[in-house]
Design a protein around this motif. Sequence first.
Motif, mmCIF file in Angstrom:
data_model
loop_
_atom_site.group_PDB
_atom_site.id
_atom_site.type_symbol
_atom_site.label_atom_id
_atom_site.label_comp_id
_atom_site.label_asym_id
_atom_site.label_seq_id
_atom_site.Cartn_x
_atom_site.Cartn_y
_atom_site.Cartn_z
ATOM 1 N N VAL A 140 45.370 -92.527 -14.751
ATOM 2 C CA VAL A 140 46.277 -91.511 -14.237
ATOM 3 C C VAL A 140 47.255 -91.205 -15.381
ATOM 4 C CG1 VAL A 140 47.914 -90.914 -12.429
ATOM 5 C CG2 VAL A 140 46.007 -92.421 -11.923
ATOM 6 N N PHE A 141 46.872 -90.313 -16.244
ATOM 7 C CA PHE A 141 47.529 -89.968 -17.509
ATOM 8 C C PHE A 141 47.249 -91.026 -18.570
ATOM 9 C CE2 PHE A 141 49.856 -87.366 -14.468
ATOM 10 C CZ PHE A 141 49.678 -86.137 -15.055
ATOM 11 N N GLY A 142 47.691 -92.254 -18.398
ATOM 12 C CA GLY A 142 47.351 -93.295 -19.368
ATOM 13 C C GLY A 142 48.137 -93.177 -20.665
ATOM 14 N N GLY A 143 47.926 -94.159 -21.561
ATOM 15 C CA GLY A 143 48.673 -94.202 -22.816
ATOM 16 C C GLY A 143 48.297 -93.068 -23.760
ATOM 17 N N ASP A 144 49.090 -92.932 -24.845
ATOM 18 C CA ASP A 144 48.855 -91.855 -25.815
ATOM 19 C C ASP A 144 47.396 -91.849 -26.290
ATOM 20 O OD1 ASP A 144 51.445 -91.083 -25.623
ATOM 21 O OD2 ASP A 144 52.058 -91.720 -27.624
ATOM 22 N N GLY A 145 46.654 -90.825 -25.930
ATOM 23 C CA GLY A 145 45.279 -90.683 -26.413
ATOM 24 C C GLY A 145 44.262 -91.410 -25.556
ATOM 25 N N VAL A 146 44.384 -92.736 -25.501
ATOM 26 C CA VAL A 146 43.359 -93.522 -24.815
ATOM 27 C C VAL A 146 43.279 -93.210 -23.321
ATOM 28 C CG1 VAL A 146 43.184 -95.424 -26.423
ATOM 29 C CG2 VAL A 146 45.019 -95.416 -24.759
ATOM 30 N N GLY A 147 44.419 -92.919 -22.691
ATOM 31 C CA GLY A 147 44.416 -92.618 -21.264
ATOM 32 C C GLY A 147 43.619 -91.375 -20.952
ATOM 33 N N PHE A 148 43.751 -90.368 -21.818
ATOM 34 C CA PHE A 148 43.036 -89.126 -21.558
ATOM 35 C C PHE A 148 41.528 -89.305 -21.746
ATOM 36 C CE2 PHE A 148 41.886 -84.624 -22.571
ATOM 37 C CZ PHE A 148 42.115 -84.159 -21.287
#
Lengths: 184, 557
Positions: free
Chosen positions: B370-378
């Motif tokens: 659900v959004f996730g960390g910079d870069g990896v979440g997406f």
Amino acid sequence: MLKNLRLSLVLLLICGVAYPLAMTGISQVIMPAKADGSMIKDEDGNDVGSELIGQMFTDPSYFSGRVSSIEYNGAGSGSGNYAPSNEDMIERTKEDMEAFLKNNPDVNKEDIPADLLTNSGSGLDPHISPMAAEIQVPRVASERGLSEEELEKLIEKHTEGRQFGVFGEPRVNVLKLNMALDQF
Amino acid sequence: MDFLQIALVLVLLNLLAIPMGKYIAHVFSLEETRLDRVFGGTEKIIYKISGITQSNMTWKQYAKALLISNIAMFGIGYLIVRFQGILPANPSEIAAMDPLLSFNTVSSFLTNTNLQHYSGESGLSYFSQMTVIIFLMFTTPATGLALCIAFLRGLTGQKSIGNFYVDLVRAHTRILIPLSIVVGLVLVGQGVPQTMEPTITATTVEGAEQQIARGPVAALESIKHLGTNGGGFFGVNSAHPFENPTPFSNVLEILSMFLIPASLPFAFGHMTRNRKQGWILFSAMGLMFLAFLATAYFSEANGNPALASIGLSQDEGSMEGKEVRFGIAQSALFTTVTTAATTGSVNNMHDTLTPLGGLVPLVLMMLNNVFGGDGVGFINILMYAILAVFIAGLMVGRTPEFLGRKIEAKEMKLIAITILIHPFIVLVPSAIALATEMGSSAISNVGFHGISQVVYEFTSSAANNGSGFEGLGDNTPFWNISTGLVMLFGRYFSMIAMIAVAGSLLAKKPVPETIGTFKTDNSTFLVLIVATVLIVGALTFFPVIALGPIAEYLTIR
């Protein structure tokens, strides 16, 4: 490997050395008091504390702040990390509640605001809610021989509203309030 | 007023994320852009000193560059914390960190997790805070962003996957450093210290001595959030009045940590030249976010029934572990955002959350998309998008396609393994910890909440979040080694698998869109993707949720 090491060291110099030092330099020039921790000094120039960091008040003639498992020792920070179901927390709250009712005999148990008997997240919370200040007025007034109206005015003067009228909660800075008490 | 301030923050976020998405797409464009004129000069100097050529890479070269550069950073960081006692900028005379704690700490910051088994005030010198913590706080989100962009280049069929070093440097020079300076200075204006002076001793109003730790906090605070890092300068993180002094600093920190994760769907929309596709993914994540936020808010606002039963008014909500300046609204919002964006900073103690309030951060980290960390979440949500396409394809009996590329066995195997590895590295170590003395002796809140404490620690490690139910006594060899390994697995396994998927997709011939093509930019797909995420999540994690927070909820009086 060598170019990775070189790149890492270049980035370390930029992000880990140049950036924080530049930030320190700029902050110290344009906002030195805040950059040094918003310290409050007395007339003689001694540090009394920081306006952002709460202090321990045990004397009944002062307004008391929130529960702090670290007794407001700012060398560290922390709370008991008690789960809502933790028996030790229930026990601590019961004891604090009895002690508070003993020191403030005019107060009904149901009227005590929760922030006064709960441990803050940081253990250094400088604030209490305006209600938590008002409920201590009769005690402080009788201890100091002041009128309740005077104290209520003082609390009102030291109540910060929501920021920009919207964000956060109304609150009273306990250290500033107690320092104002001593000026009376 | 609670609803108004929450809504205002979310509207502000949306207004910032749309232009930011466009900006990110420009920053990482393979073509020359106007930005090169502004930043190109500085970047050329960095490339020259480091001996880097800017040629495009294959996916294997990209993955190799990512791994080796990260190993170099690990080595540098480890040496510094081990020798901090004799290194400069150590006014409070802090000794070297022990080897296992050093392994855990450096792994934690290298993987963008920022799980902390030490307390910053007493565990790290100013030199370590700057050259290990702040340094890695820049490089790890930059690594995550680079990887995400490479993945998107593969997915959208651009001419190449790019060059890792160029992407890494641009993420620093064009995004993270300029934003950190601006946010950091505003934070100093709110009262966050930025000084090299040591801990100060004050004489309090009652005449006692009070030590007050401080340091170069603002510089760390801004990148901590912009980089979805989350590791605090002080032990209690953003609950500390020096890290987060006012409600506005709280709002600023929330916006900082959510900005890049929320803008990536829009960057993706630009790269595919289909903005609707970006909006659909943003909305899918946004809907789940709102549902979790509402759960956290109402659960905390209702207060703690155990305290109500002894007669303490709960009109203010559950205030144990929270700060008066934030109250329930700003605390619940921070908690939901920090675990959605897998930052892991906290402005209230998650261990003290009410049972359902504590379930929210736990489940958000379990889903990890659900959004996730910079870069990896997406990348994670795109992985679920591909899974949703695959399931839809199976249902109608045709080869699934995503963005005009066939999704076949090779990609699906990699995606399936990556989706499965996450519960594996959460549940297996949790079971070991709960079954053994070396694990379960760390529990500080007995009963069902103790199960939550253990599961939270490994979920946070696997999702590279870094928050904790901090009552857990976790600075022991067992916890330092086990969570260290889980963090490294959680970060690098999915990174390498996903870059392989991107490489494989890039090599495929695009299939032309026909009337039979399954559309991925409409509301049907939105429902499908949310359902896929929730069903996979529930099937995997429901039993352990039932044993922890739900059992605590049902039994608390």
